[in-house]
Design an enzyme around this catalytic site. Sequence first.
Site, short mmCIF file in Angstrom:
data_model
loop_
_atom_site.label_atom_id
_atom_site.label_comp_id
_atom_site.label_asym_id
_atom_site.label_seq_id
_atom_site.Cartn_x
_atom_site.Cartn_y
_atom_site.Cartn_z
N ALA A 127 -26.37 -3.72 43.11
CA ALA A 127 -26.61 -4.95 43.88
C ALA A 127 -27.22 -5.98 42.93
CB ALA A 127 -27.49 -4.70 45.10
N LEU A 128 -26.54 -6.17 41.82
CA LEU A 128 -27.09 -6.97 40.72
C LEU A 128 -27.28 -8.43 41.12
CD1 LEU A 128 -25.09 -5.56 37.66
CD2 LEU A 128 -27.23 -4.74 38.67
N HIS A 129 -28.35 -9.02 40.60
CA HIS A 129 -28.66 -10.43 40.86
C HIS A 129 -29.15 -11.05 39.55
CE1 HIS A 129 -32.77 -9.00 40.82
NE2 HIS A 129 -32.45 -8.12 41.75
N LYS A 160 -41.22 -8.02 38.22
CA LYS A 160 -41.39 -8.05 39.68
C LYS A 160 -41.93 -6.70 40.16
CE LYS A 160 -38.19 -7.38 42.78
NZ LYS A 160 -38.68 -6.44 43.81
N ASP A 161 -41.43 -5.62 39.52
CA ASP A 161 -41.93 -4.28 39.85
C ASP A 161 -42.99 -3.93 38.82
OD1 ASP A 161 -40.03 -3.54 42.05
OD2 ASP A 161 -38.60 -4.01 40.48
N ARG A 194 -32.81 -6.34 47.63
CA ARG A 194 -33.08 -6.27 49.06
C ARG A 194 -32.93 -7.63 49.75
NH1 ARG A 194 -36.12 -1.47 50.46
NH2 ARG A 194 -36.31 -0.23 48.58
N HIS A 249 -31.54 -9.07 37.31
CA HIS A 249 -30.92 -8.06 36.45
C HIS A 249 -30.24 -8.71 35.26
CE1 HIS A 249 -30.70 -5.71 40.38
NE2 HIS A 249 -31.38 -4.91 39.59
O1 PAF Z 1 -36.06 -0.77 39.62
C1 PAF Z 1 -35.08 -0.06 39.92
O2 PAF Z 1 -34.00 -0.54 40.23
C2 PAF Z 1 -35.25 1.46 39.92
O3 PAF Z 1 -36.52 1.83 40.34
C3 PAF Z 1 -34.88 2.11 38.57
C4 PAF Z 1 -35.80 1.64 37.46
C5 PAF Z 1 -33.45 1.78 38.22
C6 PAF Z 1 -35.02 3.63 38.66
O4 PAF Z 1 -34.16 4.16 39.63
#
Ligand code: PAF
Length: 279
Positions: free
Chosen positions: A31-33, A149-150, A187, A36
């Site tokens: 679900a690339l944006h 973001k994470d 999401r 990414h």
């Molecule tokens: O951030 C994500 O999309 C996931 O947590 C990752 C790093 C690909 C691990 O599944």
Amino acid sequence: MIILKTKNELTSYLSGLNSKFSIGFVPTMGALHKGHLALLLQAKKQCSVVVCSIFVNPTQFDSKEDFNNYPNTLSADITQLEKINCDVLYNPDTSDLYRSEEKAKHFDFNGLENEMEGKYRKGHFDGVATIIEKLFTLIKPQKAFFGQKDLQQLLIVKALTKKLNFPVEIIGVHTVREKNGLAMSSRNKLLNKEQLKRASLLYKSLFFCKENKETKTIAELKKIIHTQFSNYDDITLEYFEFASANSLQTISSFQEKGKNTICIAAFVGGVRLIDNIIF
Ligand code: PAF
């Protein structure tokens, strides 16, 4: 772009590379944006071969429903990856990476795994660390790219790398935002137009606190934000934490510049979003 479905194909491709090549790795769940793409463009800039993985990792989801609802846009993802000249896409089935019934390993990151996301998504970081260990072991990248973001995930991956002595440099890449401030996230694809607008409240509340840090205490700011969120029926605040940007330990007064973070998780119409700001 080469698309590989199995570990064996990937290993044989990578073993054929000249040792002078540097491998840049961008793990994703698809679900690339634009967020990414920012990671991939950094990887392209810094490395000679870019490997992207698309794998929705079951062990990092604490709810089956969340896992089943995770957006899947594989053919659009492939088009985007081809456009930016990504070299390799690794897109395995679960059975390529996990034995049947295999669970996440348990990791101890000195308590970092129990803060914020760890408190609300039990076992989440065991799942993330399990899959990242598998992917790093397989791909052996020189550099791996993760979004800020994470933030907690980024810190966990750095801790994992140190703990397991992976010779990989972990690069954190700035959060890419919509015009209204909403952090790009896979999401967001689950939100309707109105919810996308209202979801900007997450970033606005982070920014408000950063802007008012000289005149208000953390306790006062927290109270304002909780009151603001309580005015919305379809937005529920899960946490809004002021913390040290390095350890994610809660703080009750601001530290020196660059060492503070505020992390937020909220449900917008049932979709769980996270964001943070560092200042
Ligand atoms: O951030 C994500 O999309 C996931 O947590 C990752 C790093 C690909 C691990 O599944």
